[in-house]
Design a protein around this motif. Structure first.
Motif, PDB file in Angstrom:
ATOM      1  N   PHE A  11      31.672 -20.469  27.559  1.00  0.00           N
ATOM      2  CA  PHE A  11      31.107 -19.539  28.529  1.00  0.00           C
ATOM      3  C   PHE A  11      29.599 -19.415  28.318  1.00  0.00           C
ATOM      4  CE2 PHE A  11      29.633 -15.303  29.629  1.00  0.00           C
ATOM      5  CZ  PHE A  11      29.985 -15.247  30.965  1.00  0.00           C
ATOM      6  N   GLU A  12      29.191 -19.270  27.069  1.00  0.00           N
ATOM      7  CA  GLU A  12      27.783 -19.078  26.759  1.00  0.00           C
ATOM      8  C   GLU A  12      26.939 -20.275  27.164  1.00  0.00           C
ATOM      9  OE1 GLU A  12      30.293 -16.406  24.427  1.00  0.00           O
ATOM     10  OE2 GLU A  12      30.322 -18.573  24.644  1.00  0.00           O
ATOM     11  N   ALA A  13      27.428 -21.480  26.900  1.00  0.00           N
ATOM     12  CA  ALA A  13      26.683 -22.689  27.260  1.00  0.00           C
ATOM     13  C   ALA A  13      26.595 -22.848  28.775  1.00  0.00           C
ATOM     14  CB  ALA A  13      27.332 -23.923  26.634  1.00  0.00           C
ATOM     15  N   ALA A  14      27.702 -22.581  29.469  1.00  0.00           N
ATOM     16  CA  ALA A  14      27.715 -22.694  30.927  1.00  0.00           C
ATOM     17  C   ALA A  14      26.787 -21.666  31.557  1.00  0.00           C
ATOM     18  CB  ALA A  14      29.136 -22.529  31.462  1.00  0.00           C
ATOM     19  N   LEU A  15      26.803 -20.446  31.040  1.00  0.00           N
ATOM     20  CA  LEU A  15      25.948 -19.394  31.581  1.00  0.00           C
ATOM     21  C   LEU A  15      24.473 -19.707  31.339  1.00  0.00           C
ATOM     22  CD1 LEU A  15      25.816 -16.675  33.016  1.00  0.00           C
ATOM     23  CD2 LEU A  15      26.002 -15.572  30.771  1.00  0.00           C
ATOM     24  N   ALA A  16      24.156 -20.226  30.170  1.00  0.00           N
ATOM     25  CA  ALA A  16      22.767 -20.589  29.869  1.00  0.00           C
ATOM     26  C   ALA A  16      22.275 -21.674  30.827  1.00  0.00           C
ATOM     27  CB  ALA A  16      22.637 -21.053  28.420  1.00  0.00           C
ATOM     28  N   GLU A  17      23.110 -22.673  31.075  1.00  0.00           N
ATOM     29  CA  GLU A  17      22.730 -23.737  32.001  1.00  0.00           C
ATOM     30  C   GLU A  17      22.594 -23.194  33.424  1.00  0.00           C
ATOM     31  OE1 GLU A  17      24.131 -28.085  33.664  1.00  0.00           O
ATOM     32  OE2 GLU A  17      25.088 -27.322  31.837  1.00  0.00           O
ATOM     33  N   LEU A  18      23.498 -22.328  33.813  1.00  0.00           N
ATOM     34  CA  LEU A  18      23.438 -21.726  35.143  1.00  0.00           C
ATOM     35  C   LEU A  18      22.147 -20.920  35.307  1.00  0.00           C
ATOM     36  CD1 LEU A  18      24.669 -21.101  37.880  1.00  0.00           C
ATOM     37  CD2 LEU A  18      26.021 -19.301  36.788  1.00  0.00           C
ATOM     38  N   GLU A  19      21.773 -20.154  34.296  1.00  0.00           N
ATOM     39  CA  GLU A  19      20.533 -19.380  34.355  1.00  0.00           C
ATOM     40  C   GLU A  19      19.319 -20.296  34.495  1.00  0.00           C
ATOM     41  OE1 GLU A  19      20.894 -17.052  30.788  1.00  0.00           O
ATOM     42  OE2 GLU A  19      21.924 -15.427  31.839  1.00  0.00           O
ATOM     43  N   LYS A  20      19.342 -21.414  33.798  1.00  0.00           N
ATOM     44  CA  LYS A  20      18.239 -22.380  33.891  1.00  0.00           C
ATOM     45  C   LYS A  20      18.145 -22.948  35.311  1.00  0.00           C
ATOM     46  CE  LYS A  20      16.610 -26.653  31.771  1.00  0.00           C
ATOM     47  NZ  LYS A  20      16.907 -27.700  30.796  1.00  0.00           N
ATOM     48  N   ILE A  21      19.286 -23.255  35.900  1.00  0.00           N
ATOM     49  CA  ILE A  21      19.314 -23.784  37.270  1.00  0.00           C
ATOM     50  C   ILE A  21      18.784 -22.751  38.247  1.00  0.00           C
ATOM     51  CG2 ILE A  21      20.865 -24.454  39.152  1.00  0.00           C
ATOM     52  CD1 ILE A  21      22.551 -25.927  37.016  1.00  0.00           C
ATOM     53  N   VAL A  22      19.213 -21.502  38.088  1.00  0.00           N
ATOM     54  CA  VAL A  22      18.767 -20.438  38.999  1.00  0.00           C
ATOM     55  C   VAL A  22      17.250 -20.280  38.912  1.00  0.00           C
ATOM     56  CG1 VAL A  22      18.838 -17.936  39.422  1.00  0.00           C
ATOM     57  CG2 VAL A  22      20.956 -19.220  39.056  1.00  0.00           C
ATOM     58  N   LYS A  23      16.707 -20.269  37.713  1.00  0.00           N
ATOM     59  CA  LYS A  23      15.259 -20.152  37.548  1.00  0.00           C
ATOM     60  C   LYS A  23      14.536 -21.309  38.224  1.00  0.00           C
ATOM     61  CE  LYS A  23      15.255 -17.400  33.359  1.00  0.00           C
ATOM     62  NZ  LYS A  23      14.961 -17.344  31.934  1.00  0.00           N
ATOM     63  N   GLY A  24      15.083 -22.515  38.074  1.00  0.00           N
ATOM     64  CA  GLY A  24      14.474 -23.683  38.710  1.00  0.00           C
ATOM     65  C   GLY A  24      14.510 -23.583  40.225  1.00  0.00           C
ATOM     66  N   LEU A  25      15.631 -23.129  40.765  1.00  0.00           N
ATOM     67  CA  LEU A  25      15.746 -22.987  42.218  1.00  0.00           C
ATOM     68  C   LEU A  25      14.838 -21.880  42.738  1.00  0.00           C
ATOM     69  CD1 LEU A  25      19.592 -23.449  42.696  1.00  0.00           C
ATOM     70  CD2 LEU A  25      17.783 -25.043  43.379  1.00  0.00           C
ATOM     71  N   GLU A  26      14.730 -20.801  41.993  1.00  0.00           N
ATOM     72  CA  GLU A  26      13.857 -19.710  42.408  1.00  0.00           C
ATOM     73  C   GLU A  26      12.394 -20.130  42.407  1.00  0.00           C
ATOM     74  OE1 GLU A  26      16.430 -15.772  41.064  1.00  0.00           O
ATOM     75  OE2 GLU A  26      14.897 -16.535  39.705  1.00  0.00           O
ATOM     76  N   GLY A  27      12.061 -21.067  41.516  1.00  0.00           N
ATOM     77  CA  GLY A  27      10.690 -21.559  41.435  1.00  0.00           C
ATOM     78  C   GLY A  27      10.304 -22.406  42.621  1.00  0.00           C
ATOM     79  N   GLY A  28      11.294 -22.938  43.316  1.00  0.00           N
ATOM     80  CA  GLY A  28      11.028 -23.729  44.505  1.00  0.00           C
ATOM     81  C   GLY A  28      10.369 -25.072  44.249  1.00  0.00           C
ATOM     82  N   GLN A  29      10.413 -25.539  43.038  1.00  0.00           N
ATOM     83  CA  GLN A  29       9.810 -26.829  42.708  1.00  0.00           C
ATOM     84  C   GLN A  29      10.833 -27.947  42.900  1.00  0.00           C
ATOM     85  OE1 GLN A  29       6.529 -26.910  41.933  1.00  0.00           O
ATOM     86  NE2 GLN A  29       6.604 -24.706  42.247  1.00  0.00           N
ATOM     87  N   GLY A  30      10.367 -29.121  43.211  1.00  0.00           N
ATOM     88  CA  GLY A  30      11.248 -30.272  43.334  1.00  0.00           C
ATOM     89  C   GLY A  30      11.632 -30.567  44.767  1.00  0.00           C
ATOM     90  N   ALA A  31      12.253 -31.709  44.919  1.00  0.00           N
ATOM     91  CA  ALA A  31      12.657 -32.188  46.239  1.00  0.00           C
ATOM     92  C   ALA A  31      13.924 -31.483  46.703  1.00  0.00           C
ATOM     93  CB  ALA A  31      12.900 -33.695  46.186  1.00  0.00           C
ATOM     94  N   LEU A  32      14.134 -31.511  48.000  1.00  0.00           N
ATOM     95  CA  LEU A  32      15.308 -30.868  48.593  1.00  0.00           C
ATOM     96  C   LEU A  32      16.601 -31.456  48.027  1.00  0.00           C
ATOM     97  CD1 LEU A  32      16.583 -28.933  50.610  1.00  0.00           C
ATOM     98  CD2 LEU A  32      16.318 -30.702  52.360  1.00  0.00           C
TER      99      LEU A  32
END
Length: 78
Positions: A11-32
């Motif tokens: 659970f902890e590893a999955a949640l940490a990865e999910l949080e990283k993804i959310v931060k990346g998506l919120e940043g709006g960086q990268g291709a569609l």
């Protein structure tokens, strides 16, 4: 990492990865296309975390319920 590999995450590893993804998506960086892939991965991680939480809740209920199905030894902390 494929969905089958997600199932092996704690659970902890999955949640940490999910949080990283959310931060990346919120940043709006990268291709569609990258954002869509990250969103799909995040959704799979979210579902995995929900399953793990549901399993944990079921275990806690099994521990705290008495033989008659009523709460045993649990008090309201509110």
């Amino acid at each position: 990492m494929a969905d089958a590999e997600i199932a092996d995450l704690s659970f902890e590893a999955a949640l940490a990865e999910l949080e990283k993804i959310v931060k990346g998506l919120e940043g709006g960086q990268g291709a569609l296309a990258e954002a869509i892939g990250a969103y799909e991965r995040g959704d799979a991680l979210r579902r995995h975390c929900e399953r793990l939480l549901a399993d944990a809740e079921a275990k806690v209920q099994a521990i705290t319920l008495g033989p008659d199905g009523e709460a045993a030894g649990v008090r309201d902390l509110a």
